[in-house]
Design a protein around this motif. Structure first.
Motif, PDB file in Angstrom:
ATOM      1  N   TYR A  39     -12.008  -5.354   1.851  1.00 20.39           N
ATOM      2  CA  TYR A  39     -10.740  -4.602   1.923  1.00 20.39           C
ATOM      3  C   TYR A  39      -9.693  -5.399   2.694  1.00 20.39           C
ATOM      4  O   TYR A  39     -10.032  -6.217   3.554  1.00 20.39           O
ATOM      5  CB  TYR A  39     -10.933  -3.277   2.690  1.00 20.39           C
ATOM      6  CG  TYR A  39     -11.927  -2.331   2.071  1.00 20.39           C
ATOM      7  CD1 TYR A  39     -11.569  -1.549   0.976  1.00 20.39           C
ATOM      8  CD2 TYR A  39     -13.210  -2.209   2.596  1.00 20.39           C
ATOM      9  CE1 TYR A  39     -12.487  -0.671   0.422  1.00 20.39           C
ATOM     10  CE2 TYR A  39     -14.121  -1.334   2.042  1.00 20.39           C
ATOM     11  CZ  TYR A  39     -13.759  -0.566   0.953  1.00 20.39           C
ATOM     12  OH  TYR A  39     -14.652   0.305   0.404  1.00 20.39           O
ATOM     13  N   CYS A  40      -8.429  -5.115   2.395  1.00 24.59           N
ATOM     14  CA  CYS A  40      -7.366  -5.546   3.304  1.00 24.59           C
ATOM     15  C   CYS A  40      -7.070  -4.305   4.171  1.00 24.59           C
ATOM     16  O   CYS A  40      -7.555  -3.215   3.854  1.00 24.59           O
ATOM     17  CB  CYS A  40      -6.140  -6.048   2.526  1.00 24.59           C
ATOM     18  SG  CYS A  40      -5.280  -4.789   1.604  1.00 24.59           S
ATOM     19  N   PRO A  41      -6.296  -4.436   5.239  1.00 32.70           N
ATOM     20  CA  PRO A  41      -6.131  -3.289   6.144  1.00 32.70           C
ATOM     21  C   PRO A  41      -5.660  -1.997   5.452  1.00 32.70           C
ATOM     22  O   PRO A  41      -6.211  -0.920   5.709  1.00 32.70           O
ATOM     23  CB  PRO A  41      -5.093  -3.776   7.147  1.00 32.70           C
ATOM     24  CG  PRO A  41      -5.274  -5.257   7.163  1.00 32.70           C
ATOM     25  CD  PRO A  41      -5.644  -5.640   5.770  1.00 32.70           C
ATOM     26  N   GLY A  42      -4.683  -2.104   4.560  1.00 32.73           N
ATOM     27  CA  GLY A  42      -4.136  -0.912   3.897  1.00 32.73           C
ATOM     28  C   GLY A  42      -5.156  -0.238   3.008  1.00 32.73           C
ATOM     29  O   GLY A  42      -5.357   0.983   3.053  1.00 32.73           O
ATOM     30  N   THR A  43      -5.844  -1.036   2.185  1.00 33.26           N
ATOM     31  CA  THR A  43      -6.828  -0.455   1.266  1.00 33.26           C
ATOM     32  C   THR A  43      -8.039   0.083   2.034  1.00 33.26           C
ATOM     33  O   THR A  43      -8.695   1.020   1.575  1.00 33.26           O
ATOM     34  CB  THR A  43      -7.275  -1.490   0.212  1.00 33.26           C
ATOM     35  OG1 THR A  43      -7.665  -2.686   0.886  1.00 33.26           O
ATOM     36  CG2 THR A  43      -6.175  -1.797  -0.768  1.00 33.26           C
ATOM     37  N   ALA A  44      -8.337  -0.518   3.202  1.00 29.10           N
ATOM     38  CA  ALA A  44      -9.437  -0.005   4.028  1.00 29.10           C
ATOM     39  C   ALA A  44      -9.123   1.426   4.465  1.00 29.10           C
ATOM     40  O   ALA A  44      -9.998   2.295   4.448  1.00 29.10           O
ATOM     41  CB  ALA A  44      -9.647  -0.901   5.250  1.00 29.10           C
TER      42      ALA A  44
END
Lengths: 199, 211
Positions: A108-113
């Motif tokens: 994940y990237c931070p937003g999608t996490a």
């Protein structure tokens, strides 16, 4: 009407916060709907099996860029009220590499996490915990990393300023690159088989 | 509709939009952003300020390489203003019409009530590439330092020789309001200048006729 909306002074702080919240809700909704809460779908990008991430993000960049400069040309957006991150070229290159590695390893990237965590995915929750731990470690090491953190400062600089061309040229280049990348991505996807279905 | 067709139409729309932006060139007022520490350094070393005593030298010297922009309300400006200054109220400055009134090839001296508004306008103009300065103390500073006689103590504390400074200020007042004029000086008891009260003559008459 002028943008950003806060610059007009017509909205109170709390109204601004409410609008920010609603935009966040919309952003999260569409990320989830696009299947971006699935680590399998997100990382498939790096194995050249599914180019959805590239297509969505690149489209967002190009549409936002055209909208941004279009509004500037129409005199509806005052650059004075926009925030532009300062460029620190070396730490940003290193930071980008770390983010990329973390994206592949963590899925994940931070937003999608955050989006995935709201659907109850345990791996996303651990990813977010890792993000906070990383922030804590960096904060503790920050005094020692300060010199590197401030290296390669270029100020507030746009790509078109850096290249010495007009903003439109950069946008046209970006649109052509996007169209090329999307076509190539689709060809590769078709060769490799079906795109990854989100879990 | 087929996804392929939608994709192609979207790509065509983006391409056309980008081409239109290329043809439009640079926006008329693109901010030429500088490294923020440039402005910080200028402000830190006080190079953003201009003393009324320096401005009066420029005015008397008629160097012609500067413009004085008064950011106060039109009513305050009509009450009292610096000779030759142009009134662009603070709110009007931040419009394309307001900016267009400020010539890019001249040094711009910003005047407000006490220097606060000038400081804000200074940042914006400097970022846009203007050679802007803040009049130290604003119109109050101007009034206090140029238009009213300094006390003996102030003359002694000044950098210049007291007699020289006194003569300079007298000459400055004569230049601004006409030969031998005696200004109605407000009370200086507590050292804080009250806002200018005098109604100056219309500017055009000042230069030619005096009081």
């Amino acid at each position: 009407m002028n943008f950003p909306i806060e610059s007009t002074g017509a909205f109170s702080f709390s109204t601004g916060m409410l609008m920010t919240f609603l935009i966040g809700v919309g952003f999260g909704f569409f990320l989830e709907k696009g299947g971006f809460s699935s680590a399998r779908k997100l990382t498939a990008q790096f194995y050249l099996r599914d180019f959805a991430v590239l297509k969505v993000m690149f489209t967002a960049v190009v549409v936002a860029g055209i909208g941004f400069w279009g509004l500037v040309h129409l005199g509806m957006l005052d650059l004075e009220f926009t925030f532009i991150n300062l460029t620190y070229i070396w730490p940003q290159i290193v930071g980008g590499l770390i983010l990329g590695i973390g994206f592949i390893v963590g899925g994940y990237c931070p937003g999608t996490a955050c989006v995935a965590a709201t659907t109850g995915k345990l791996d996303a929750l651990w990813c977010i915990a890792g993000i906070f731990f990383g922030i804590f470690v960096f904060s503790e090491l920050q005094p020692a990393l300060k010199a590197f953190q401030n290296s390669g400062e270029m100020g507030e600089v746009f790509v078109w300023q850096w290249l010495g061309v007009s903003p439109g040229i950069v946008l046209l280049g970006a649109v052509l690159m996007a169209i090329g990348a999307f076509s190539l991505g689709t060809i590769v996807e078709n060769k490799k088989g079906s795109v990854v279905q989100p879990d | 509709m087929d996804t392929k067709i939608i994709n192609r139409i979207s790509a065509a729309v983006l391409l056309v939009a980008a081409i239109i932006l290329v043809l439009m060139g640079n926006p008329s007022r693109v901010i030429l952003l500088k490294a923020s520490d440039d402005l910080g350094a200028i402000a830190m070393y006080g190079e953003d300020m201009i003393d009324p005593l320096v401005l009066i030298d420029w005015i008397i010297g008629e160097t012609g390489d500067f413009i004085v922009v008064d950011l106060r309300n039109p009513s305050d400006y009509t009450d009292f203003s610096i000779n030759g200054s142009v009134n662009i109220p603070f709110a009007s400055l931040f419009t394309s019409e307001g900016f267009d009134q400020v010539p890019t090839h001249l040094k711009t001296v910003l005047v407000c009530e006490d220097g606060t508004r000038s400081g804000q306008a200074w940042s914006v103009l400097r970022i846009q590439g203007y050679e802007a300065y803040i009049l130290k103390g604003g119109i109050k500073g101007w009034w206090r330092k140029i238009m009213t006689p300094l006390s003996a103590k102030e003359l002694l504390l000044a950098d210049l020789d007291p007699a020289e400074l006194s003569a300079k200020l007298k000459a400055a007042r004569e230049h601004l309001v006409g030969g031998g004029a005696i200004m109605d000086t407000p009370s200086e008891k507590n050292g804080t200048p009250p806002p200018p009260q005098i109604k100056s003559k219309p500017k055009k008459k000042k230069k030619s006729g005096g009081c």
